[in-house]
Design a protein around this motif. Sequence first.
Motif, short mmCIF file in Angstrom:
data_model
loop_
_atom_site.label_atom_id
_atom_site.label_comp_id
_atom_site.label_asym_id
_atom_site.label_seq_id
_atom_site.Cartn_x
_atom_site.Cartn_y
_atom_site.Cartn_z
N GLU A 90 27.41 29.48 15.84
CA GLU A 90 26.25 29.81 15.01
C GLU A 90 25.47 30.95 15.63
O GLU A 90 25.70 31.33 16.78
CB GLU A 90 25.36 28.58 14.82
CG GLU A 90 24.93 27.92 16.10
CD GLU A 90 24.23 26.60 15.87
OE1 GLU A 90 23.35 26.27 16.68
OE2 GLU A 90 24.55 25.90 14.89
N TYR A 140 36.76 34.60 -0.61
CA TYR A 140 36.99 34.90 0.80
C TYR A 140 37.94 33.87 1.41
O TYR A 140 38.90 34.22 2.09
CB TYR A 140 35.66 34.92 1.56
CG TYR A 140 35.78 35.37 3.00
CD1 TYR A 140 35.50 36.68 3.37
CD2 TYR A 140 36.15 34.48 4.01
CE1 TYR A 140 35.60 37.10 4.69
CE2 TYR A 140 36.26 34.88 5.33
CZ TYR A 140 35.97 36.19 5.67
OH TYR A 140 36.07 36.59 6.98
N ASN A 165 33.08 40.29 1.20
CA ASN A 165 32.04 40.49 2.23
C ASN A 165 32.09 41.84 2.94
O ASN A 165 31.60 41.96 4.06
CB ASN A 165 32.09 39.37 3.29
CG ASN A 165 31.71 38.02 2.73
OD1 ASN A 165 31.16 37.93 1.64
ND2 ASN A 165 31.98 36.97 3.47
N PRO A 212 23.66 35.03 15.07
CA PRO A 212 24.23 36.34 14.74
C PRO A 212 25.27 36.78 15.76
O PRO A 212 25.08 36.62 16.97
CB PRO A 212 23.00 37.27 14.75
CG PRO A 212 22.04 36.60 15.69
CD PRO A 212 22.24 35.13 15.50
N ARG A 262 34.88 32.38 12.24
CA ARG A 262 33.72 32.62 11.41
C ARG A 262 34.02 33.65 10.32
O ARG A 262 34.85 34.53 10.50
CB ARG A 262 32.52 33.09 12.26
CG ARG A 262 32.03 32.01 13.20
CD ARG A 262 30.80 32.41 13.95
NE ARG A 262 29.70 32.83 13.09
CZ ARG A 262 28.44 32.93 13.49
NH1 ARG A 262 28.12 32.63 14.74
NH2 ARG A 262 27.50 33.33 12.67
N ARG A 263 33.30 33.51 9.23
CA ARG A 263 33.42 34.48 8.13
C ARG A 263 32.80 35.80 8.58
O ARG A 263 31.70 35.82 9.13
CB ARG A 263 32.70 33.92 6.91
CG ARG A 263 32.76 34.80 5.70
CD ARG A 263 32.17 34.10 4.51
NE ARG A 263 32.91 32.89 4.17
CZ ARG A 263 32.93 32.35 2.96
NH1 ARG A 263 32.25 32.91 1.97
NH2 ARG A 263 33.62 31.25 2.73
N HIS A 296 31.62 39.87 7.90
CA HIS A 296 31.20 40.95 7.00
C HIS A 296 31.62 42.27 7.65
O HIS A 296 31.14 42.60 8.74
CB HIS A 296 29.69 40.93 6.78
CG HIS A 296 29.19 39.67 6.15
ND1 HIS A 296 28.81 39.59 4.83
CD2 HIS A 296 29.01 38.43 6.67
CE1 HIS A 296 28.40 38.37 4.56
NE2 HIS A 296 28.51 37.64 5.66
N VAL A 311 22.90 41.32 7.51
CA VAL A 311 23.93 40.33 7.86
C VAL A 311 23.53 39.59 9.12
O VAL A 311 23.60 38.35 9.19
CB VAL A 311 25.29 41.04 8.06
CG1 VAL A 311 26.30 40.09 8.72
CG2 VAL A 311 25.84 41.54 6.73
N GLU A 345 20.56 37.20 8.90
CA GLU A 345 20.91 35.94 8.24
C GLU A 345 21.86 35.09 9.09
O GLU A 345 22.46 34.14 8.61
CB GLU A 345 21.54 36.26 6.88
CG GLU A 345 20.55 36.89 5.91
CD GLU A 345 21.19 37.35 4.60
OE1 GLU A 345 22.44 37.34 4.52
OE2 GLU A 345 20.43 37.73 3.68
N ASN A 346 21.95 35.47 10.39
CA ASN A 346 22.77 34.71 11.36
C ASN A 346 24.25 34.68 11.00
O ASN A 346 24.95 33.71 11.29
CB ASN A 346 22.24 33.29 11.53
CG ASN A 346 20.90 33.24 12.22
OD1 ASN A 346 20.65 34.02 13.15
ND2 ASN A 346 20.03 32.35 11.78
N GLU A 347 24.71 35.77 10.40
CA GLU A 347 26.12 35.89 10.03
C GLU A 347 26.85 36.75 11.06
O GLU A 347 26.28 37.18 12.06
CB GLU A 347 26.24 36.49 8.63
CG GLU A 347 25.60 35.66 7.53
CD GLU A 347 26.38 34.38 7.23
OE1 GLU A 347 27.57 34.32 7.60
OE2 GLU A 347 25.80 33.46 6.65
N THR A 348 28.13 37.01 10.80
CA THR A 348 28.97 37.77 11.72
C THR A 348 29.32 39.13 11.13
O THR A 348 29.79 39.22 10.00
CB THR A 348 30.28 37.00 12.02
OG1 THR A 348 29.95 35.72 12.55
CG2 THR A 348 31.12 37.75 13.04
#
Length: 196
Positions: A31, A3, A79, A33, A55-56, A58, A99, A102-105
């Motif tokens: 930080e 990535y 991703n 979601p 931020r990375r 998905h 996603v 897991e507190n991702e974007t």
Amino acid sequence: MLYSLGKFICSVIFKTLYRIKVIGKENIPNEGPVIICSNHISNFDPPVVGITSPRRIHFMAKGELFNNKWIGGLLRRLNAFPVRRGMKDRQALRDGLKVLKENETLGLFPEGTRSRNGELKRGLAGAGFFALRSKATIIPCAIIGEYKPFKRLTVIYGESVPMDHLRSGKASAQEVVDQIMSEIQKLKDVHKNNSN
């Protein structure tokens, strides 16, 4: 690793070719979601949002892209995960919620398909579903300009969409996505004359 490498390569190519200007990326929380909802004018939109976001991300991508084993494998390593358009895809909904849990974007294009004339179309309810079923911060994004070599392309990240009253008021998923699309339209209106 892949990535980060892909982001670097795309950054060099796209920022050189399209003179990308980024506004408001400080609106994206560091930080927790996050759901980034953007208008959709080109197949290049996902990499452009990907390289301009701190931020990375998905992304949900149309399921047909995953039919090829090699392309599908590459997209997953970048991703992306598939969604079957035109029907309720429970697996895609589960993947998206995972996603966010897991507190991702999560990156979404609520219109579902590209706008051929650049005008914003009505968003599909899926983005509203994710917004209501999670505690994610919703960030509207507007891509303004044309994908023409050496012509300015502007990416604007707006302030988060207020969600408390929508969640507590038991708004429908469509009502939520309509509000999100309204915020994207405001970004387009405010910045369209300042994108050159």
